[in-house]
Design an enzyme around this catalytic site. Structure first.
Site, mmCIF file in Angstrom:
data_model
loop_
_atom_site.group_PDB
_atom_site.id
_atom_site.type_symbol
_atom_site.label_atom_id
_atom_site.label_comp_id
_atom_site.label_asym_id
_atom_site.label_seq_id
_atom_site.Cartn_x
_atom_site.Cartn_y
_atom_site.Cartn_z
ATOM 1 N N GLU A 1 -30.784 105.343 29.349
ATOM 2 C CA GLU A 1 -30.680 107.204 29.927
ATOM 3 C C GLU A 1 -28.848 107.164 28.700
ATOM 4 O O GLU A 1 -29.271 108.719 28.572
ATOM 5 C CB GLU A 1 -29.898 107.067 31.032
ATOM 6 C CG GLU A 1 -30.732 106.726 32.070
ATOM 7 C CD GLU A 1 -32.002 108.172 32.209
ATOM 8 O OE1 GLU A 1 -31.043 109.230 31.686
ATOM 9 O OE2 GLU A 1 -33.298 107.530 32.789
ATOM 10 N N SER B 1 -37.047 85.286 95.092
ATOM 11 C CA SER B 1 -36.873 84.568 95.535
ATOM 12 C C SER B 1 -35.714 83.974 94.112
ATOM 13 O O SER B 1 -34.557 83.026 94.274
ATOM 14 C CB SER B 1 -37.239 83.189 95.253
ATOM 15 O OG SER B 1 -38.091 83.912 96.821
#
Length: 741
Positions: free
Chosen positions: A146, A417
């Site tokens: 770039e 329970s």
């Protein structure tokens, strides 16, 4: 005739200015004519002036040198003026702030190991990271393709521009661009990509300002976090995750060269769009890097030949993993911790959670497998580490896509329970009952409310021993009569008080039926309560978020976990030992005992509409519920699905963790007792059961006669009877070893 030569009069400054003015502005020196008839004086005056000019003419006559000197001065003055203007403009720009760039950041949710399990963003998927957290390979590859002179130019690369013009002229195309990284950043941050002179002028202005305000490394960091890499990924961190399921810091040379080529044209150079174009671009980048001496030719060739492992598009989306947990975390962050929703969706925050991916996967697998053949039956599972309160796994239902309701927090389900251990813990702590305490298992009517009311509970399928049983037998077989006898002994209000200490906040009334779990409690609260028992009586508030950081790493929230001793450690262990019997012969969890290869304690619970198993190991406390959303009654087969889910999950979640016994506190003693009488079992006693007691609460009365010296209970019974007893549970050997080590 005068012998002296007339010397030219050196004009004064005033005369110089006058001459200059007359030459360039003659009209200013024009005067009305005074030569009127009858006025000879005016003529004489005119002659006088003529003589003056004639005398000073050699000074005012322009020469070539004088003309050059004048124009050179003008040019120099103009140059100085332009230079001053330029300096002034640069000074002005340096003092001006850059436009505010609204850059949204993707927020992330991480699991316990730092892996991303969710992301939040309303627009661009971007996750910014510092330059030192980006692979040097990617940095070098990007600069190579770039802006090769990035660190050498002031924002504009004149040399690069000339090179691009020549290359494009030769090829009769626009193959090479001349924009620097700084120019590209200015365009991406503040401008559109329209090709107008106005945009180019603004770009130049912003480029200069960027170079004035930021260092080269800062500009490069901004660029790499801003640029678009295709498929919705903005910035290198998002790109690395999208393409390779990696962090930007982990990218190899080959991966870096591939990614560096994409921003030029994501639709053209993305490997998911055109692999040939992507490889060609990768080769170009590697060749430039080798040409510039950044890497060697050998490294370039090796990188190009490397076979890259691309992540399929969408594979990184964790939408299907732990969805109920992720929803819960978002709820906590926004509604409980005050995180702004816009900050959550655009602010780039990081939420660190307690989710264990191994445990979560085990939970989802166990639920899916067990309910695969059921018609609409739902399930909920929540599991946490009792030592620190971390929620390790959460399943709120079997099908999140069709129903997002999280049943982990549903407080409309009766625990049945599975609530009984809280009753027995209350009894143990009160000192009114011990593991050797006995009640008769038979149909019983209980009178309460000062004799005005009667409660007649029954056992499952009306099965009773019609004899006295101990607390261990009552827990293992889930005897309802024993549980109600216990709550009537210690008081229902005391049971509620214990439940509150354990973290249960659901509404409850002090009734005998409370012992059988008739008041709804959520799986979340049940798991939290049982975690206290697993942690030796210490309660740690369950947590799903350890901390939250903003995009800069500043801590916005951090959990402060503190353990509070709410239950005596000895009583917690004694109850844990009793609850281990649930998974032994005769226990309600015995069906799945073979699936669990480690010490485990727990309690089943079954009502007409709900099935539970809440249990724990030293590392995990887990609550599992199964049932139907619309309250449909469970069949026998449907009522037995909670236990297999619990067992499969626990063993898989802890597959990499060695089995551990529950630590035995110093003030706990173990003796053999006769289950039929609850007395100490001597050698001649017909039956023996090893039992744990809080020191000082063990039985005093003796069953049978001792084989050794009177009162010696350290070696009760024959060696054969002890060996047979120990074979009932393989981990009893570990417990003996731990206690007597």
């Amino acid at each position: 005739m005068n012998k002296h030569k007339i010397k030219p009069v050196k004009p004064s400054l005033r005369r110089k200015l006058s001459a200059f003015s007359e030459r360039f502005f003659p009209r200013l020196h024009q005067r009305p004519s005074t030569n009127r008839p009858g006025r000879p004086q005016a003529a004489q005056t005119s002659v006088h002036h003529a003589q003056r000019h004639q005398t000073s003419g050699m000074v005012l006559q322009p020469t070539a040198f004088h003309r050059f000197k004048k124009w050179a001065g003008r040019i120099a003055a103009l140059f100085l003026l332009l230079t001053a203007c330029l300096i002034g403009a640069l000074l002005y720009l340096s003092m001006q702030s850059l436009p505010a760039a609204s850059i949204s950041q993707t927020s992330q949710m991480l699991d316990l190991h730092g892996q991303v399990i969710d992301t939040f963003h309303t627009g661009e998927n971007r996750r910014s990271v510092p330059l030192d957290q980006i692979s040097p390979n990617l940095v070098k590859a990007t600069i190579a393709i770039e802006d090769r002179r990035f660190y050498d130019h002031p924002g504009f690369d004149i040399k690069g521009l000339g090179r691009a013009i020549v290359a494009n002229t030769v090829s009769l195309s626009a193959k090479q661009g001349a924009s620097t990284l700084t120019q590209q950043l200015a365009r991406n941050l503040y401008l559109t990509h329209e090709k107008t002179w106005q945009r180019k002028f603004k770009e130049a202005i912003y480029t200069m300002q960027l170079e004035m305000h930021y260092s080269k490394d800062e500009i490069l960091s901004l660029y790499l976090n801003q640029i678009y890499y295709g498929h919705g990924a903005y910035g290198i961190e998002a790109a690395a995750s999208l393409y390779f399921n990696k962090k930007a810091s982990e990218l190899t040379l080959a991966e870096s060269a591939m990614l560096a080529g994409i921003p030029k044209g994501p639709k053209y150079y993305s490997p998911h769009m055109d692999m040939k174009n992507a490889k060609d671009r990768q080769l170009t980048i590697l060749s430039i890097m080798a040409e510039d001496g950044v890497i060697s030719k050998t490294e370039a060739d090796k990188a190009y030949e490397e076979v890259l492992q691309f992540q399929p598009l969408g594979a990184g989306n964790q939408a299907g993993f732990a969805p109920y947990f992720r929803d819960y975390v978002k709820y906590l962050a926004v509604d409980k911790l005050g995180i702004n929703e816009q900050l959550l969706n655009e602010g780039g925050i990081t939420i660190y959670t307690t989710l264990d991916p191994v445990a979560q996967n085990a939970a989802e697998t166990a639920v899916d497998k067990e309910l695969a053949n059921s018609d609409g039956q739902q399930a909920a599972l929540i599991s946490l580490d009792p030592r620190n309160g971390y929620i390790k796994a959460m399943v709120g239902g079997r099908d999140y896509k069709n129903n997002q309701f999280n049943r982990v927090f549903a407080d409309t389900r009766q625990p049945g329970s599975s609530f009984k251990p809280i009753v027995y813990l209350t009894a143990l702590q009160s000192g009114q009952l011990t593991p050797a305490s006995r009640f008769k298992s038979e149909p019983t009517s209980f009178i309460y409310d000062e004799g005005r009311k009667v409660y007649k509970p029954s056992n499952y399928n009306d099965k009773y021993t019609n004899d006295f049983i101990t607390m261990r037998q009552a827990i293992a077989s889930s005897d309802n009569i024993y549980a109600v006898d216990t709550i009537m002994t210690v008081g229902a209000d005391k049971v509620i008080e214990t439940a509150r200490k354990l973290g249960i906040t659901s509404p409850m009334s002090p009734l005998p039926s409370l012992a059988l779990g008739t008041f709804p409690v959520s799986p979340y609260q049940m798991a939290s309560a049982f975690a206290v028992l697993a942690n030796g009586g210490k309660r740690v508030e369950p947590t799903a978020i350890t901390r939250i950081e903003d995009r800069s790493g500043r801590i916005l929230y951090e959990a402060k976990q503190q353990a509070q001793q709410v239950v005596d450690p000895a009583n917690a262990f004694v109850l844990t030992s009793l609850m281990e019997s649930v998974f032994e012969s005769g226990g309600t969890g015995n069906r799945v005992a073979a699936m669990i290869k480690r010490p485990v304690a727990g309690k089943t619970g079954t009502t007409a509409n709900d099935a539970w198993l809440v249990g724990y190991t030293p590392e995990l406390a887990t609550a599992v519920w199964t049932g139907f959303d619309k309250g449909r009654k469970l069949t026998v087969a449907e009522a037995h699905r909670a236990a297999p889910i619990f067992a499969a999950y626990t063993e898989q979640a802890l597959s990499a963790v060695p089995p551990k016994i529950f630590p035995i506190p110093a003030d706990v003693v173990s003796v053999y007792v006769d289950p039929a009488s609850g007395k100490l079992a001597e050698a001649t006693c017909s039956a023996k059961q090893l039992e744990y007691f809080v020191k000082g609460t063990e039985p005093i009365e003796v069953c049978g006669e001792a084989s050794g010296a009177p009162g010696d209970t350290s070696d009760q019974g024959t060696e054969e009877s002890k060996a047979a007893e120990e074979r009932k549970s393989w981990w009893n050997d570990l417990k003996r070893w731990w206690q007597h080590d």
